[in-house]
Design a protein around this motif. Sequence first.
Motif, PDB file in Angstrom:
ATOM      1  N   TRP A  69      -6.026  -9.695 -14.405  1.00  0.00           N
ATOM      2  CA  TRP A  69      -5.187 -10.261 -13.217  1.00  0.00           C
ATOM      3  C   TRP A  69      -4.140 -11.192 -13.841  1.00  0.00           C
ATOM      4  O   TRP A  69      -3.265 -12.060 -12.980  1.00  0.00           O
ATOM      5  N   GLU A 109      -0.732 -10.764 -11.775  1.00  0.00           N
ATOM      6  CA  GLU A 109      -1.240 -10.369 -10.337  1.00  0.00           C
ATOM      7  C   GLU A 109      -0.121 -10.608  -9.264  1.00  0.00           C
ATOM      8  O   GLU A 109      -0.068  -9.949  -8.400  1.00  0.00           O
ATOM      9  N   GLN A 161       4.412  -8.107  -6.236  1.00  0.00           N
ATOM     10  CA  GLN A 161       4.307  -8.597  -5.169  1.00  0.00           C
ATOM     11  C   GLN A 161       5.357  -7.990  -4.326  1.00  0.00           C
ATOM     12  O   GLN A 161       6.645  -7.878  -4.736  1.00  0.00           O
ATOM     13  N   THR A 166       6.117  -1.572  -3.841  1.00  0.00           N
ATOM     14  CA  THR A 166       5.291  -0.469  -3.556  1.00  0.00           C
ATOM     15  C   THR A 166       5.462   0.793  -4.456  1.00  0.00           C
ATOM     16  O   THR A 166       6.568   1.088  -4.673  1.00  0.00           O
ATOM     17  N   GLN A 209      -3.645   3.717  -9.526  1.00  0.00           N
ATOM     18  CA  GLN A 209      -3.722   2.815  -8.021  1.00  0.00           C
ATOM     19  C   GLN A 209      -4.067   1.468  -8.138  1.00  0.00           C
ATOM     20  O   GLN A 209      -3.969   0.403  -7.808  1.00  0.00           O
ATOM     21  N   GLN A 210      -5.582   1.421  -8.999  1.00  0.00           N
ATOM     22  CA  GLN A 210      -6.055   0.211  -9.327  1.00  0.00           C
ATOM     23  C   GLN A 210      -5.123  -0.490 -10.363  1.00  0.00           C
ATOM     24  O   GLN A 210      -4.981  -1.968 -10.158  1.00  0.00           O
ATOM     25  N   TYR A 231      -2.655  -2.305  -8.029  1.00  0.00           N
ATOM     26  CA  TYR A 231      -3.446  -3.482  -7.446  1.00  0.00           C
ATOM     27  C   TYR A 231      -3.497  -4.773  -8.160  1.00  0.00           C
ATOM     28  O   TYR A 231      -3.018  -5.795  -7.756  1.00  0.00           O
ATOM     29  N   GLN A 232      -3.621  -4.486  -9.567  1.00  0.00           N
ATOM     30  CA  GLN A 232      -3.898  -5.535 -10.487  1.00  0.00           C
ATOM     31  C   GLN A 232      -2.758  -6.316 -10.786  1.00  0.00           C
ATOM     32  O   GLN A 232      -2.564  -7.353 -11.241  1.00  0.00           O
ATOM     33  N   GLY A 261      -0.434  -6.593  -8.149  1.00  0.00           N
ATOM     34  CA  GLY A 261      -0.060  -7.168  -6.779  1.00  0.00           C
ATOM     35  C   GLY A 261       0.863  -6.037  -6.115  1.00  0.00           C
ATOM     36  O   GLY A 261       1.492  -6.551  -5.022  1.00  0.00           O
ATOM     37  N   LYS A 276       1.685  -2.871  -3.765  1.00  0.00           N
ATOM     38  CA  LYS A 276       0.976  -1.795  -2.642  1.00  0.00           C
ATOM     39  C   LYS A 276       1.154  -0.440  -3.285  1.00  0.00           C
ATOM     40  O   LYS A 276       1.901  -0.056  -3.925  1.00  0.00           O
ATOM     41  N   GLN A 293      -1.531   0.025 -16.394  1.00  0.00           N
ATOM     42  CA  GLN A 293      -1.183  -1.385 -16.007  1.00  0.00           C
ATOM     43  C   GLN A 293       0.012  -1.839 -16.803  1.00  0.00           C
ATOM     44  O   GLN A 293       0.880  -2.473 -16.397  1.00  0.00           O
TER      45      GLN A 293
END
Length: 314
Positions: free
Chosen positions: A28, A31, A35, A38, A55-56, A59-60, A62, A64, A306
């Motif tokens: 994180w 994270e 923000q 998308t 997808q994960q 999310y990690q 931040g 969408k 990531q």
Amino acid sequence: MNHFISIQDVEDKQALLHQALSFIESPWQNESRGQRKTLGMLFFNPSLRTRLSTQQAAYQLGMKVISMNADQGWKIEFEDGVIMNADKAEHVREAAAVMSQLVDMIAIRSFPGLVNRDKDYQEEVMTQFVKFATVPIVNLESSTLHPLQSFADIITLEQHRKASRPKTKVVLTWAPHIRALPQAVSNSFAQWALGYEYDLVITHPEGYQLNENFTHGARIEYDQLAAFEGADFIYAKNWSSYEDYGKVLCTDPDWMITKEKMTLTNQAKFMHCLPIRRNLEIADDVLDSPDSLVVKQAKNRIFAAQAVLNELLL
Ligand code: AN0
Ligand code: CP
């Protein structure tokens, strides 16, 4: 990095690997980097790992995520200058331009047709999206490459190797399958393993030579048992013929990965990108042994994605 289509888009391979390893330690740490951003994902083919791990990863960071299966949208024409009087309802020129206004990054999975080799190796879907989108494009497995898989494979090798990379013998072995599968995972694995300077041996039956652009620098060994000798990692994958394009030339069960063959190795770890067919590609007892890394390897898909998304968000 503007797009992530192949290893050639990676400016600093060591830095990207270190970033991925650092996300394993501290998922994180960035994270808020994504923000209010998308990620749009477009799937022309099925997926379990790529879909969930990317997808994960988003999310990690931040972000969408909006995911779409291509058959939920209009059929897209990728060729330029055609009269669109058949089944394609819109052109990639509009589709990519519009999607670029709706999301901040576009990730695409699109398998090859395995009929026309030149067409598949031109990578039309990725090339046209890169050309007509105004946001970064991420390859979630294209006709000839699966770079997020290969990067996760490199992370896994890094975690489990016992010697330096040039002294670590990695064997990519063809394994039997009943269907004609793409060469993407194998092309890409060879390219990344060589790019990170592993000692790579590729073994397959006659007629299954891969495109040399991806394997140049690897040793090719037609005798699978000879290839396994002293191996530190066995990476199994089926692929259809590149020479006799898209054909299944061999289904010989003697190419299946068995416990007996694994005893020839230097207590090698077993790897596969998954999905895998038990007792066709590999015997149960190899897959269920402590030397199998396949489940850990799949977790590393998160950290590979990531590190790549993190870089594209800069
Ligand atoms: C696909 C392939 O070989 O490219 C996806 C692997 C990640 N595999 C199958 O279709 C079984
Ligand atoms: N390894 C891999 O890409 O799996 P999926 O096809 O399930 O995404």
